[in-house]
Design a protein around this motif. Sequence first.
Motif, PDB file in Angstrom:
ATOM      1  N   SER A  17      47.987 -95.269  73.871  1.00 52.31           N
ATOM      2  CA  SER A  17      46.827 -95.992  73.202  1.00 52.31           C
ATOM      3  C   SER A  17      46.374 -94.940  72.485  1.00 52.31           C
ATOM      4  O   SER A  17      45.872 -93.676  72.956  1.00 52.31           O
ATOM      5  CB  SER A  17      45.936 -96.621  74.152  1.00 52.31           C
ATOM      6  N   ALA A  18      45.841 -95.089  71.119  1.00 47.17           N
ATOM      7  CA  ALA A  18      45.207 -94.121  70.313  1.00 47.17           C
ATOM      8  C   ALA A  18      45.704 -92.888  70.043  1.00 47.17           C
ATOM      9  O   ALA A  18      45.042 -91.825  69.570  1.00 47.17           O
ATOM     10  CB  ALA A  18      43.485 -93.983  70.739  1.00 47.17           C
ATOM     11  N   SER A  19      47.020 -92.913  69.993  1.00 47.45           N
ATOM     12  CA  SER A  19      47.728 -91.578  69.757  1.00 47.45           C
ATOM     13  C   SER A  19      47.922 -91.607  68.112  1.00 47.45           C
ATOM     14  O   SER A  19      48.540 -90.811  67.530  1.00 47.45           O
ATOM     15  CB  SER A  19      49.045 -91.904  70.218  1.00 47.45           C
ATOM     16  N   GLY A  20      47.525 -92.823  67.226  1.00 47.18           N
ATOM     17  CA  GLY A  20      48.013 -92.711  65.902  1.00 47.18           C
ATOM     18  C   GLY A  20      49.061 -93.632  65.494  1.00 47.18           C
ATOM     19  O   GLY A  20      49.205 -93.531  64.079  1.00 47.18           O
ATOM     20  N   LYS A  21      49.663 -94.457  66.313  1.00 48.75           N
ATOM     21  CA  LYS A  21      50.564 -95.491  65.946  1.00 48.75           C
ATOM     22  C   LYS A  21      50.119 -96.220  64.638  1.00 48.75           C
ATOM     23  O   LYS A  21      51.003 -96.421  63.950  1.00 48.75           O
ATOM     24  CB  LYS A  21      51.113 -96.348  67.078  1.00 48.75           C
ATOM     25  N   SER A  22      49.089 -96.950  64.879  1.00 50.19           N
ATOM     26  CA  SER A  22      48.795 -97.955  63.813  1.00 50.19           C
ATOM     27  C   SER A  22      48.362 -97.026  62.542  1.00 50.19           C
ATOM     28  O   SER A  22      48.919 -97.578  61.384  1.00 50.19           O
ATOM     29  CB  SER A  22      47.600 -98.648  64.363  1.00 50.19           C
ATOM     30  N   LEU A  23      47.714 -96.058  62.718  1.00 52.58           N
ATOM     31  CA  LEU A  23      47.555 -95.184  61.472  1.00 52.58           C
ATOM     32  C   LEU A  23      48.784 -94.760  60.609  1.00 52.58           C
ATOM     33  O   LEU A  23      48.726 -94.992  59.688  1.00 52.58           O
ATOM     34  CB  LEU A  23      46.629 -94.015  61.928  1.00 52.58           C
ATOM     35  N   ILE A  24      49.712 -94.269  61.416  1.00 54.49           N
ATOM     36  CA  ILE A  24      50.782 -93.855  60.779  1.00 54.49           C
ATOM     37  C   ILE A  24      51.642 -94.951  60.242  1.00 54.49           C
ATOM     38  O   ILE A  24      52.143 -94.923  59.008  1.00 54.49           O
ATOM     39  CB  ILE A  24      51.664 -92.863  61.632  1.00 54.49           C
ATOM     40  N   LEU A 147      39.435 -89.528  73.794  1.00 58.46           N
ATOM     41  CA  LEU A 147      38.165 -89.494  72.715  1.00 58.46           C
ATOM     42  C   LEU A 147      38.277 -90.534  71.611  1.00 58.46           C
ATOM     43  O   LEU A 147      37.352 -91.101  71.468  1.00 58.46           O
ATOM     44  CB  LEU A 147      38.178 -88.077  72.318  1.00 58.46           C
ATOM     45  N   ARG A 148      39.352 -90.638  71.328  1.00 57.91           N
ATOM     46  CA  ARG A 148      39.754 -91.535  69.777  1.00 57.91           C
ATOM     47  C   ARG A 148      39.431 -92.908  70.247  1.00 57.91           C
ATOM     48  O   ARG A 148      39.083 -93.931  69.943  1.00 57.91           O
ATOM     49  CB  ARG A 148      40.920 -91.335  69.197  1.00 57.91           C
ATOM     50  N   ARG A 149      40.104 -93.096  71.689  1.00 55.51           N
ATOM     51  CA  ARG A 149      40.132 -94.489  72.025  1.00 55.51           C
ATOM     52  C   ARG A 149      38.704 -94.946  72.345  1.00 55.51           C
ATOM     53  O   ARG A 149      38.281 -96.079  72.033  1.00 55.51           O
ATOM     54  CB  ARG A 149      40.926 -94.858  73.207  1.00 55.51           C
ATOM     55  N   GLN A 151      36.010 -93.926  71.317  1.00 58.41           N
ATOM     56  CA  GLN A 151      35.078 -94.242  69.996  1.00 58.41           C
ATOM     57  C   GLN A 151      35.370 -95.615  69.280  1.00 58.41           C
ATOM     58  O   GLN A 151      34.575 -96.416  69.124  1.00 58.41           O
ATOM     59  CB  GLN A 151      35.384 -93.066  68.907  1.00 58.41           C
ATOM     60  N   ARG A 152      36.777 -95.702  69.545  1.00 54.09           N
ATOM     61  CA  ARG A 152      37.280 -96.907  68.649  1.00 54.09           C
ATOM     62  C   ARG A 152      37.027 -98.201  69.357  1.00 54.09           C
ATOM     63  O   ARG A 152      36.689 -99.425  68.803  1.00 54.09           O
ATOM     64  CB  ARG A 152      38.791 -96.904  68.496  1.00 54.09           C
ATOM     65  N   ASP A 153      37.344 -98.213  70.683  1.00 54.16           N
ATOM     66  CA  ASP A 153      37.074 -99.328  71.522  1.00 54.16           C
ATOM     67  C   ASP A 153      35.516 -99.769  71.532  1.00 54.16           C
ATOM     68  O   ASP A 153      35.205-100.964  71.554  1.00 54.16           O
ATOM     69  CB  ASP A 153      37.410 -99.102  72.881  1.00 54.16           C
ATOM     70  N   GLY A 194      49.422 -86.592  66.034  1.00 53.10           N
ATOM     71  CA  GLY A 194      48.949 -87.949  65.450  1.00 53.10           C
ATOM     72  C   GLY A 194      49.222 -88.440  64.188  1.00 53.10           C
ATOM     73  O   GLY A 194      50.117 -87.888  63.531  1.00 53.10           O
ATOM     74  N   GLY A 195      48.510 -89.329  64.097  1.00 52.31           N
ATOM     75  CA  GLY A 195      48.495 -90.342  62.689  1.00 52.31           C
ATOM     76  C   GLY A 195      48.150 -89.635  61.462  1.00 52.31           C
ATOM     77  O   GLY A 195      48.630 -90.390  60.176  1.00 52.31           O
ATOM     78  N   LYS A 196      47.801 -88.446  61.313  1.00 56.86           N
ATOM     79  CA  LYS A 196      47.671 -87.688  60.003  1.00 56.86           C
ATOM     80  C   LYS A 196      48.751 -86.798  59.922  1.00 56.86           C
ATOM     81  O   LYS A 196      48.611 -85.916  58.840  1.00 56.86           O
ATOM     82  CB  LYS A 196      46.303 -87.297  59.806  1.00 56.86           C
ATOM     83  N   ASN A 197      49.947 -86.696  60.458  1.00 61.92           N
ATOM     84  CA  ASN A 197      50.751 -85.669  60.364  1.00 61.92           C
ATOM     85  C   ASN A 197      51.705 -85.985  59.161  1.00 61.92           C
ATOM     86  O   ASN A 197      52.539 -86.748  58.837  1.00 61.92           O
ATOM     87  CB  ASN A 197      51.744 -85.692  61.522  1.00 61.92           C
TER      88      ASN A 197
HETATM   89  N1  LIG Z   1      45.002 -87.498  63.278  1.00 62.30           N
HETATM   90  C1  LIG Z   1      44.102 -88.119  63.557  1.00 62.30           C
HETATM   91  N2  LIG Z   1      43.059 -87.332  63.042  1.00 62.30           N
HETATM   92  C2  LIG Z   1      41.647 -88.327  63.194  1.00 62.30           C
HETATM   93  N3  LIG Z   1      41.665 -89.481  63.658  1.00 62.30           N
HETATM   94  C3  LIG Z   1      42.704 -90.106  63.852  1.00 62.30           C
HETATM   95  C4  LIG Z   1      43.725 -89.280  63.866  1.00 62.30           C
HETATM   96  N4  LIG Z   1      44.917 -90.122  64.117  1.00 62.30           N
HETATM   97  C5  LIG Z   1      44.345 -91.396  64.502  1.00 62.30           C
HETATM   98  N5  LIG Z   1      43.123 -91.414  64.311  1.00 62.30           N
HETATM   99  C6  LIG Z   1      41.981 -92.192  64.748  1.00 62.30           C
HETATM  100  O1  LIG Z   1      42.222 -92.595  66.058  1.00 62.30           O
HETATM  101  C7  LIG Z   1      42.011 -94.295  66.287  1.00 62.30           C
HETATM  102  C8  LIG Z   1      43.080 -94.497  66.949  1.00 62.30           C
HETATM  103  O2  LIG Z   1      44.255 -94.354  66.101  1.00 62.30           O
HETATM  104  P1  LIG Z   1      45.251 -95.688  65.955  1.00 62.30           P
HETATM  105  O3  LIG Z   1      46.055 -95.355  64.875  1.00 62.30           O
HETATM  106  O4  LIG Z   1      44.228 -96.897  65.829  1.00 62.30           O
HETATM  107  O5  LIG Z   1      46.087 -95.568  67.475  1.00 62.30           O
HETATM  108  P2  LIG Z   1      46.827 -96.364  68.217  1.00 62.30           P
HETATM  109  O6  LIG Z   1      47.543 -97.263  66.945  1.00 62.30           O
HETATM  110  O7  LIG Z   1      47.899 -95.541  68.789  1.00 62.30           O
HETATM  111  O8  LIG Z   1      46.142 -97.084  69.445  1.00 62.30           O
HETATM  112  C9  LIG Z   1      41.485 -94.569  64.913  1.00 62.30           C
HETATM  113  O9  LIG Z   1      40.173 -94.725  64.863  1.00 62.30           O
HETATM  114  C10 LIG Z   1      42.339 -93.577  64.232  1.00 62.30           C
HETATM  115  O10 LIG Z   1      41.664 -93.804  63.022  1.00 62.30           O
END
Ligand SMILES: Nc1ncnc2c1ncn2[C@@H]1O[C@H](COP(=O)(O)OP(=O)(O)O)[C@@H](O)[C@H]1O
Length: 214
Positions: A17-24, A147-149, A151-153, A194-197
């Motif tokens: 969870s919050a590893s960047g799946k949705s972002l990528i 940490l990302r989770r 903040q997001r949740d 993560g999602g910005k690779n």
């Molecule tokens: N490489 C990254 N750098 C900064 N923030 C990131 C990065 N990858 C993801 N995030 C942020 O972290 C949070 C979780 O990412 P998300 O893509 O929703 O994860 P998932 O789908 O795996 O749960 C989002 O707010 C996203 O914008």
Amino acid sequence: MTATTQQAVIIAIAGASASGKSLIAQSIYRKLRKDFGPDEIGVISEDRYYRDQSHLPMEQRALTNYDHPCAMEHELLAEHLRTLQQGNTVHLPNYSYSQHTRVAETTEFKPKKVIILEGILLLNNAEVRDIMHTGVYMDTPLDICFLRRLQRDVQERGRSMESVIKQYQETVRPMFLQFIEPSKQYADLIVPRGGKNKIAIDLLAARIRQFLKT
Ligand SMILES: Nc1ncnc2c1ncn2[C@@H]1O[C@H](COP(=O)(O)OP(=O)(O)O)[C@@H](O)[C@H]1O
Ligand SMILES: Nc1ccn([C@@H]2O[C@H](COP(=O)(O)O)[C@@H](O)[C@H]2O)c(=O)n1
């Protein structure tokens, strides 16, 4: 698309969870949609397939372990993927994180050439694995994910900081270690950081572009 045309190529992106799946997934989708259009490529989130809990009171819904494979209706996801591959439209469930259940409205999803799936347990499920063409695992360090989770949740899913920390300790982390991390063995591609690779996004987009051109 009809039943006789080419089967959809399904690319699954799994990981914590919050590893960047949705972002990528969204980054790849946006890159390709410009050239190919939304009829050719689409994204489906595994979270849509969390089981309906509308028959349960709210206090009980909050106690569900949402990181255990039983929380998801993978059999419905697999059925929808097969239906799409046969060239037919499906109606995707919509999920409310604040209500911990599905909402009444569904979303029409037409067959595509390429479908990007994203979700924590996609590589854990054998039926879904059999349908996917390529499996990707987001290998983001767990402390960064937490940490990302958090903040997001709090910002987007209507949670308190205390509830996110409690859930993380009781279910999210243990289920990650039991079910998600071991599913990395089924991935064809492992994406660090993560999602910005950017290199990973470009490589995956280039591969998908080949499928879309055929
Ligand atoms: N490489 C990254 N750098 C900064 N923030 C990131 C990065 N990858 C993801 N995030 C942020 O972290 C949070 C979780 O990412 P998300 O893509 O929703 O994860 P998932 O789908 O795996 O749960 C989002 O707010 C996203 O914008
Ligand atoms: N009612 C729910 C349903 C799911 N979760 C959490 O969502 C996570 C999966 O979604 P990601 O976008 O983070 O991959 C999963 O870890 C569940 O704990 C929830 O908190 N409440």
